[in-house]
Scaffold this motif. Structure first.
Motif, PDB file in Angstrom:
ATOM      1  N   ASP A  61      81.836  42.738  84.204  1.00 48.38           N
ATOM      2  CA  ASP A  61      80.817  42.612  83.159  1.00 48.38           C
ATOM      3  C   ASP A  61      80.765  41.198  82.606  1.00 48.38           C
ATOM      4  OD1 ASP A  61      80.256  45.629  82.808  1.00 48.38           O
ATOM      5  OD2 ASP A  61      82.431  45.489  82.604  1.00 48.38           O
ATOM      6  N   HIS A 138      76.823  29.901  77.891  1.00 48.09           N
ATOM      7  CA  HIS A 138      76.812  31.363  78.024  1.00 48.09           C
ATOM      8  C   HIS A 138      75.468  31.776  78.609  1.00 48.09           C
ATOM      9  CE1 HIS A 138      76.694  35.553  75.861  1.00 48.09           C
ATOM     10  NE2 HIS A 138      76.830  35.661  77.179  1.00 48.09           N
ATOM     11  N   VAL A 140      73.235  35.001  80.263  1.00 47.80           N
ATOM     12  CA  VAL A 140      73.090  36.441  80.491  1.00 47.80           C
ATOM     13  C   VAL A 140      72.242  36.620  81.742  1.00 47.80           C
ATOM     14  CG1 VAL A 140      72.295  38.638  79.558  1.00 47.80           C
ATOM     15  CG2 VAL A 140      73.186  36.889  78.009  1.00 47.80           C
ATOM     16  N   TYR A 141      72.817  37.288  82.740  1.00 47.17           N
ATOM     17  CA  TYR A 141      72.126  37.457  84.022  1.00 47.17           C
ATOM     18  C   TYR A 141      72.255  38.909  84.469  1.00 47.17           C
ATOM     19  CZ  TYR A 141      71.090  36.937  89.019  1.00 47.17           C
ATOM     20  OH  TYR A 141      70.558  37.064  90.281  1.00 47.17           O
ATOM     21  N   ASN A 143      72.208  41.678  82.846  1.00 44.61           N
ATOM     22  CA  ASN A 143      73.137  42.383  81.964  1.00 44.61           C
ATOM     23  C   ASN A 143      74.595  41.992  82.177  1.00 44.61           C
ATOM     24  OD1 ASN A 143      71.094  43.936  80.676  1.00 44.61           O
ATOM     25  ND2 ASN A 143      71.078  45.355  82.402  1.00 44.61           N
ATOM     26  N   LYS A 144      74.841  40.960  82.941  1.00 46.48           N
ATOM     27  CA  LYS A 144      76.180  40.405  83.097  1.00 46.48           C
ATOM     28  C   LYS A 144      76.261  39.116  82.286  1.00 46.48           C
ATOM     29  CE  LYS A 144      77.307  43.599  86.064  1.00 46.48           C
ATOM     30  NZ  LYS A 144      77.864  43.351  87.397  1.00 46.48           N
ATOM     31  N   HIS A 145      77.467  38.792  81.811  1.00 46.27           N
ATOM     32  CA  HIS A 145      77.658  37.616  80.964  1.00 46.27           C
ATOM     33  C   HIS A 145      78.539  36.598  81.685  1.00 46.27           C
ATOM     34  CE1 HIS A 145      75.890  39.606  77.414  1.00 46.27           C
ATOM     35  NE2 HIS A 145      76.431  40.704  77.935  1.00 46.27           N
ATOM     36  N   ASN A 171      80.728  42.872  71.086  1.00 50.69           N
ATOM     37  CA  ASN A 171      79.860  43.516  72.067  1.00 50.69           C
ATOM     38  C   ASN A 171      80.541  44.548  72.959  1.00 50.69           C
ATOM     39  OD1 ASN A 171      77.055  41.946  72.078  1.00 50.69           O
ATOM     40  ND2 ASN A 171      78.672  40.436  71.742  1.00 50.69           N
TER      41      ASN A 171
END
Length: 290
Positions: A61, A138, A140-141, A143-145, A171
């Protein structure tokens, strides 16, 4: 949730640099209720970075990268990941001007190669690097971080504690810790084990990890009842208090720093035998200058 570390640097694989970021990240995460699931190291090769990111995205994740975001030609972690995610790199003018002012304050002109450090992937969040000129990033791709962080430990660790850990806490749900740690000093490993065996409850799973004059006792707190574990730790305090360094999984230098700060003490060092390594160990922790 799964967290992975991707270390980028040929120097690590050649043995020229010891990857202390791996140990530090695992420790910081665990102390804050999270587990580092996977660690991978690749050389400064674009194809290796691409393959590693794609692989880690499948089962994690959060992916944390370290290394490869400096100003030189072998620093391209940010560029490779941005290209993979189809993100355009945009110069952050505020950061660029800040970097230029730092060079000018020293009476020098910033080299053009440093401009790349001010480039941020479109839509990404810039993370403040209080100890260097390359900001963390940071992304966000799907829903992955993905956290792209610098390689030097004095820059990497503060970004982990100041940016990554708060993000995780806000989170994700913390995991139940399986282990507790007690640090001992001034006692031989075999002698310590002999003393502990006299009152260790049946079934308690222990591991003795010795290094640099410190013995770290890892306790599987799920191997016995809460009452038995509480009694065991009380016995430790009563019989081995002179040898207990800490009931936290932290370096001995951090224990010393905490003691100094709690007593509002300052410290002056005159080093010859250690050649400066003692002071270096102390200042490696955020807040040491206080």
């Amino acid at each position: 949730m799964n967290i992975a570390l991707l270390s980028v640097g040929t120097e690590i694989l050649l043995g020229d640099t010891v990857n202390t970021n791996l140990a530090s990240l695992g420790q910081v995460l665990y102390n804050n209720g999270f587990i580092l699931t996977t660690a991978k190291t690749v050389p400064d090769k674009k194809k290796f970075i691409q393959d590693a990111v794609n692989e880690l995205l499948q089962n994690n994740d959060v992916i944390v990268t370290c290394g490869g975001i400096g100003p030189t030609e072998d620093d391209f972690t940010k560029e490779v990941i941005s290209e993979m995610f189809d993100l355009k790199l945009v110069v952050d003018e505020d950061h660029l001007n800040w970097m230029k002012s730092r060079w000018e304050s020293r009476g020098m002109t910033m080299p053009a190669t440093n401009v790349k450090q001010a480039k941020i992937p479109a839509g990404a969040k810039k993370l403040n690097n209080s100890n260097g000129t390359s900001p963390g990033i940071h992304i966000v791709y799907k829903n992955k971080h993905v956290f792209i962080l610098p390689g030097p430990p004095r820059e990497f660790i503060p970004l982990v504690t100041d940016e990554l850990v708060p993000f995780l806490i806000n989170n994700f749900i913390k995991v139940e810790k399986d282990y507790e740690f007690i640090l001992f000093f001034n006692v031989a490993e075999s002698a310590l084990a002999e003393k502990i065996d006299k009152f260790k409850p049946e079934g308690l799973d222990l591991a003795y990890l010795a290094s640099k004059g410190i013995i770290k006792l890892r306790i599987d707190k799920n191997s016995v009842s809460d009452i038995a574990l509480k009694h065991f730790k009380q016995q430790i305090k009563e019989t081995l208090s002179d040898n207990v360094l800490s009931f936290e999984n932290i370096p001995a230098s951090k224990v010393l720093l905490n003691e100094l700060k709690s007593k509002n003490y300052t410290i002056s060092l005159i080093e010859s035998i250690t050649g400066g390594s003692f002071s270096n160990e102390l200042v490696s922790h955020p807040g040491a200058s206080e």
